[in-house]
Every structure is written in structure tokens, then in C-alpha cells.
Design an enzyme around this catalytic site. Sequence first.
Site, PDB file in Angstrom:
ATOM      1  N   ARG A   1     -17.454  22.184  28.220  1.00 16.89           N
ATOM      2  CA  ARG A   1     -16.720  23.176  27.554  1.00 16.89           C
ATOM      3  C   ARG A   1     -17.362  23.409  26.227  1.00 16.89           C
ATOM      4  O   ARG A   1     -17.385  24.606  25.657  1.00 16.89           O
ATOM      5  CB  ARG A   1     -15.162  22.631  27.399  1.00 16.89           C
ATOM      6  CG  ARG A   1     -14.462  23.022  28.606  1.00 16.89           C
ATOM      7  CD  ARG A   1     -13.253  22.042  28.727  1.00 16.89           C
ATOM      8  NE  ARG A   1     -12.245  22.263  27.687  1.00 16.89           N
ATOM      9  CZ  ARG A   1     -11.267  21.418  27.266  1.00 16.89           C
ATOM     10  NH1 ARG A   1     -11.340  20.115  27.738  1.00 16.89           N
ATOM     11  NH2 ARG A   1     -10.517  21.561  26.282  1.00 16.89           N
TER      12      ARG A   1
ATOM     13  N   ARG B   1      -4.075  16.613  29.502  1.00 20.38           N
ATOM     14  CA  ARG B   1      -4.907  17.583  30.144  1.00 20.38           C
ATOM     15  C   ARG B   1      -5.845  17.041  31.118  1.00 20.38           C
ATOM     16  O   ARG B   1      -6.843  16.199  30.761  1.00 20.38           O
ATOM     17  CB  ARG B   1      -5.501  18.690  29.307  1.00 20.38           C
ATOM     18  CG  ARG B   1      -4.236  19.553  28.879  1.00 20.38           C
ATOM     19  CD  ARG B   1      -4.758  20.587  27.678  1.00 20.38           C
ATOM     20  NE  ARG B   1      -5.999  21.321  27.980  1.00 20.38           N
ATOM     21  CZ  ARG B   1      -6.549  22.266  27.148  1.00 20.38           C
ATOM     22  NH1 ARG B   1      -5.841  22.548  26.032  1.00 20.38           N
ATOM     23  NH2 ARG B   1      -7.750  22.793  27.562  1.00 20.38           N
TER      24      ARG B   1
ATOM     25  N   ARG C   1      -6.036  13.943  22.962  1.00 19.20           N
ATOM     26  CA  ARG C   1      -4.984  14.756  23.089  1.00 19.20           C
ATOM     27  C   ARG C   1      -3.929  14.558  24.280  1.00 19.20           C
ATOM     28  O   ARG C   1      -4.193  14.201  25.283  1.00 19.20           O
ATOM     29  CB  ARG C   1      -5.579  16.232  23.136  1.00 19.20           C
ATOM     30  CG  ARG C   1      -4.405  17.263  23.507  1.00 19.20           C
ATOM     31  CD  ARG C   1      -5.083  18.798  23.265  1.00 19.20           C
ATOM     32  NE  ARG C   1      -6.425  19.030  24.028  1.00 19.20           N
ATOM     33  CZ  ARG C   1      -6.990  20.155  23.717  1.00 19.20           C
ATOM     34  NH1 ARG C   1      -6.566  21.119  22.952  1.00 19.20           N
ATOM     35  NH2 ARG C   1      -8.322  20.250  24.552  1.00 19.20           N
TER      36      ARG C   1
ATOM     37  N   LYS D   1      -6.642  24.977  17.352  1.00 16.57           N
ATOM     38  CA  LYS D   1      -6.252  26.551  17.231  1.00 16.57           C
ATOM     39  C   LYS D   1      -4.562  26.477  17.653  1.00 16.57           C
ATOM     40  O   LYS D   1      -3.758  26.968  17.008  1.00 16.57           O
ATOM     41  CB  LYS D   1      -6.893  27.028  18.394  1.00 16.57           C
ATOM     42  CG  LYS D   1      -8.232  27.413  18.131  1.00 16.57           C
ATOM     43  CD  LYS D   1      -8.914  28.213  19.150  1.00 16.57           C
ATOM     44  CE  LYS D   1      -9.037  27.745  20.511  1.00 16.57           C
ATOM     45  NZ  LYS D   1     -10.126  26.221  20.458  1.00 16.57           N
TER      46      LYS D   1
ATOM     47  N   ARG E   1     -13.247  35.099  24.295  1.00 16.95           N
ATOM     48  CA  ARG E   1     -14.194  33.745  24.360  1.00 16.95           C
ATOM     49  C   ARG E   1     -15.606  34.349  24.644  1.00 16.95           C
ATOM     50  O   ARG E   1     -16.489  33.672  24.754  1.00 16.95           O
ATOM     51  CB  ARG E   1     -13.546  33.022  25.295  1.00 16.95           C
ATOM     52  CG  ARG E   1     -12.925  31.529  24.623  1.00 16.95           C
ATOM     53  CD  ARG E   1     -12.487  30.933  26.015  1.00 16.95           C
ATOM     54  NE  ARG E   1     -12.400  29.541  25.771  1.00 16.95           N
ATOM     55  CZ  ARG E   1     -11.102  28.997  25.564  1.00 16.95           C
ATOM     56  NH1 ARG E   1     -10.116  29.812  25.526  1.00 16.95           N
ATOM     57  NH2 ARG E   1     -11.254  27.710  25.488  1.00 16.95           N
TER      58      ARG E   1
HETATM   59  P1  ADP Z   1      -7.278  23.743  20.476  1.00 14.97           P
HETATM   60  O1  ADP Z   1      -6.196  24.502  20.736  1.00 14.97           O
HETATM   61  O2  ADP Z   1      -8.001  24.378  19.519  1.00 14.97           O
HETATM   62  O3  ADP Z   1      -8.051  23.235  21.757  1.00 14.97           O
HETATM   63  P2  ADP Z   1      -5.459  21.540  19.725  1.00 14.97           P
HETATM   64  O4  ADP Z   1      -4.509  22.179  18.698  1.00 14.97           O
HETATM   65  O5  ADP Z   1      -4.738  21.353  20.971  1.00 14.97           O
HETATM   66  O6  ADP Z   1      -6.800  22.233  19.588  1.00 14.97           O
HETATM   67  O7  ADP Z   1      -6.009  20.303  18.900  1.00 14.97           O
HETATM   68  C1  ADP Z   1      -6.490  19.363  19.693  1.00 14.97           C
HETATM   69  C2  ADP Z   1      -6.273  17.784  19.168  1.00 14.97           C
HETATM   70  O8  ADP Z   1      -6.482  17.453  17.926  1.00 14.97           O
HETATM   71  C3  ADP Z   1      -4.854  17.680  19.538  1.00 14.97           C
HETATM   72  O9  ADP Z   1      -4.669  16.185  19.838  1.00 14.97           O
HETATM   73  C4  ADP Z   1      -4.226  17.611  18.112  1.00 14.97           C
HETATM   74  O10 ADP Z   1      -3.109  16.947  17.936  1.00 14.97           O
HETATM   75  C5  ADP Z   1      -5.446  17.410  17.320  1.00 14.97           C
HETATM   76  N1  ADP Z   1      -5.461  17.967  15.888  1.00 14.97           N
HETATM   77  C6  ADP Z   1      -5.467  19.381  15.770  1.00 14.97           C
HETATM   78  N2  ADP Z   1      -5.467  19.571  14.385  1.00 14.97           N
HETATM   79  C7  ADP Z   1      -5.924  18.380  13.863  1.00 14.97           C
HETATM   80  C8  ADP Z   1      -6.349  18.100  12.593  1.00 14.97           C
HETATM   81  N3  ADP Z   1      -6.528  18.938  11.482  1.00 14.97           N
HETATM   82  N4  ADP Z   1      -6.576  16.650  12.407  1.00 14.97           N
HETATM   83  C9  ADP Z   1      -6.835  15.742  13.288  1.00 14.97           C
HETATM   84  N5  ADP Z   1      -6.191  16.033  14.609  1.00 14.97           N
HETATM   85  C10 ADP Z   1      -6.185  17.349  14.942  1.00 14.97           C
HETATM   86  P1  AMP Z   2      -7.783  26.323  26.288  1.00 12.80           P
HETATM   87  O1  AMP Z   2      -6.423  25.819  26.542  1.00 12.80           O
HETATM   88  O2  AMP Z   2      -7.848  27.608  25.399  1.00 12.80           O
HETATM   89  O3  AMP Z   2      -8.652  25.075  25.823  1.00 12.80           O
HETATM   90  O4  AMP Z   2      -8.312  26.848  27.646  1.00 12.80           O
HETATM   91  C1  AMP Z   2      -8.390  26.008  28.943  1.00 12.80           C
HETATM   92  C2  AMP Z   2      -9.152  26.548  29.997  1.00 12.80           C
HETATM   93  O5  AMP Z   2      -8.752  27.833  30.519  1.00 12.80           O
HETATM   94  C3  AMP Z   2     -10.789  27.074  29.425  1.00 12.80           C
HETATM   95  O6  AMP Z   2     -11.464  25.988  29.523  1.00 12.80           O
HETATM   96  C4  AMP Z   2     -10.942  28.158  30.520  1.00 12.80           C
HETATM   97  O7  AMP Z   2     -11.405  27.502  31.825  1.00 12.80           O
HETATM   98  C5  AMP Z   2      -9.825  28.641  30.471  1.00 12.80           C
HETATM   99  N1  AMP Z   2      -9.432  29.794  29.674  1.00 12.80           N
HETATM  100  C6  AMP Z   2      -8.807  30.140  28.500  1.00 12.80           C
HETATM  101  N2  AMP Z   2      -8.913  30.998  27.768  1.00 12.80           N
HETATM  102  C7  AMP Z   2      -9.959  31.843  28.267  1.00 12.80           C
HETATM  103  C8  AMP Z   2     -10.797  33.170  28.134  1.00 12.80           C
HETATM  104  N3  AMP Z   2     -10.465  33.851  26.923  1.00 12.80           N
HETATM  105  N4  AMP Z   2     -11.661  33.130  28.828  1.00 12.80           N
HETATM  106  C9  AMP Z   2     -12.077  32.662  30.061  1.00 12.80           C
HETATM  107  N5  AMP Z   2     -11.496  31.672  30.292  1.00 12.80           N
HETATM  108  C10 AMP Z   2     -10.414  30.965  29.480  1.00 12.80           C
END
Ligand code: ADP
Ligand code: AMP
Length: 215
Positions: free
Chosen positions: A171, A160, A127, A13, A88
Amino acid sequence: MNIIIMGPPGAGKGTQADFIKEAFPIPHISTGDMFREAVAKESAMGLEAKKYMDAGQLVPDDVTIGVVEERLSQPDCKKGFLLDGFPRTIPQAEALDKVLAKLGTRVEVALNIAVPDQVLFDRMAGRVSCSNCKTVYNVKFNPPAKEGVCDKCGGELIQRSDDNADTVRNRLDVYNRQTQPLIEYYEKQGTLKTVDGNRDPEDVFRDIKRILESL
Ligand code: ADP
Ligand code: AMP
């Protein structure tokens, strides 16, 4: 352009949000980023949120909805917004619909990025993100040119604290129980667009761009 980007943790995302921001000038609102900033500042809300984040649980709806409602009322959201990681839960989605109705608008498209669980585990394990500009990398799939250093700003890359195996499992479980029902919610509203996220980021974005250009 009022967009929601959803999908399980690690679906990409944030990565796609960066592409979207470049192509379409709308504010990117990530509740995860907002909570991480509040944790770093050690505000009262941040300290409360941290308990849930560390456990891989959701921050309670009343806290989260309040944060988003406040952000959406800012003037820069008048031209549209990209909500990442919110809603969410069904109550969050209902609250969002109410807030937007009050502002005289609505969700136009809910982008759902679909990725299999095993791929999500691998992505989150690798990540890393920039401690300064927050750009996201992956040590395996999308490494920086120099290990540990951000290509864009030279900042330090960090992992993270909630990307450890136990928390990731929680999660994903929380996603399946509490967030997945939103797919049906937006399907019924007629705004759901699912894209296959198990491809190169550029290929995923090509589909997303086509969807957004057709709005
Ligand atoms: P989210 O915001 O949904 O939690 P991220 O954008 O942080 O996901 O992506 C999670 C991990 O996967 C990061 O390390 C990112 O670089 C990697 N990633 C994101 N999109 C892709 C993809 N299409 N193919 C491979 N790795 C990806
Ligand atoms: P994310 O960066 O989106 O993976 O979010 C990291 C953490 O923040 C999640 O595991 C939750 O603990 C909290 N969080 C983020 N967005 C929400 C949401 N919309 N509702 C509740 N918790 C959230």
C-alpha cells in the site's frame, strides 16, 4: 466547504475526519469505508473490490469514480463534503474536477497529512477499529479504556485484514507511485495545504481547524 483529506495510508485521515465532522457539519465520504461496507454485504462491487484491497492494490478507477460520483450527487453534499481516501490517482482527480464542475462547484482545499514511512508502519500495525461504529483506535498510541472494547459504543474492536506487514508495504508502494503525484496536482491548482501529521492528533487538528476556518 468542499474538502479533500489526503496522505499515505495510516497518516491519520480517518482520525482527523472524525474531528472535522464534529466541528464542521459536512458528510464524511471515505471510499475505503464504502468498499469495506460493500465487502461485508458481499455485493458484486464488494467482491470485485476485495480482490484489490486484499492485495494492497487500488480498486480500478472506473469502479471508484462511479461510486464517488453517485455519492456526491446526493442532496446532503450540497452544503459541502469531506472526501477521505479519494482521489488516489491523477485520473480520479481529473474525474472529480469534472463531476464538481458539472455540479457548479470545485475542490476548495486539499489537506495533505505528512507522516514518515516508519511511523506509518507502526501506526498500521497497531490500528484496531470498532466493528459497530467504526471508531479507530491504536493499541499503542491511542488505546481504548478496556482492551478490545469500543469506548463509544461497547462494540468489538477488530484489526483490518489489510493491516498486515506485506500488504502495508504494497500500500505504501502504491501510494508513492500512484497517489503522491496528486500533491503536485493540487499545488498547481493552489488548493494544497500540507500539515505535519507526526504529532498528537489534537495538535494536527488545531492546524487543520485554522486552515478550514480561514476558507
Ligand atoms: P488513515 O485513515 O490515514 O489510514 P487512521 O486515521 O486510521 O489513518 O490512523 C491510522 C492509525 O494511527 C490508527 O490506529 C490511529 O489511531 C493512529 N493515529 C492516527 N493519528 C495519529 C497521531 N496523530 N498520532 C498517533 N497515532 C495516530
Ligand atoms: P483506506 O481505508 O483508505 O486505507 O482504503 C482501503 C483500500 O480500499 C485501499 O487499499 C484500496 O484497495 C481501496 N480504496 C480506497 N479508496 C480508493 C481509491 N480512491 N481508489 C482506489 N482504491 C481505493
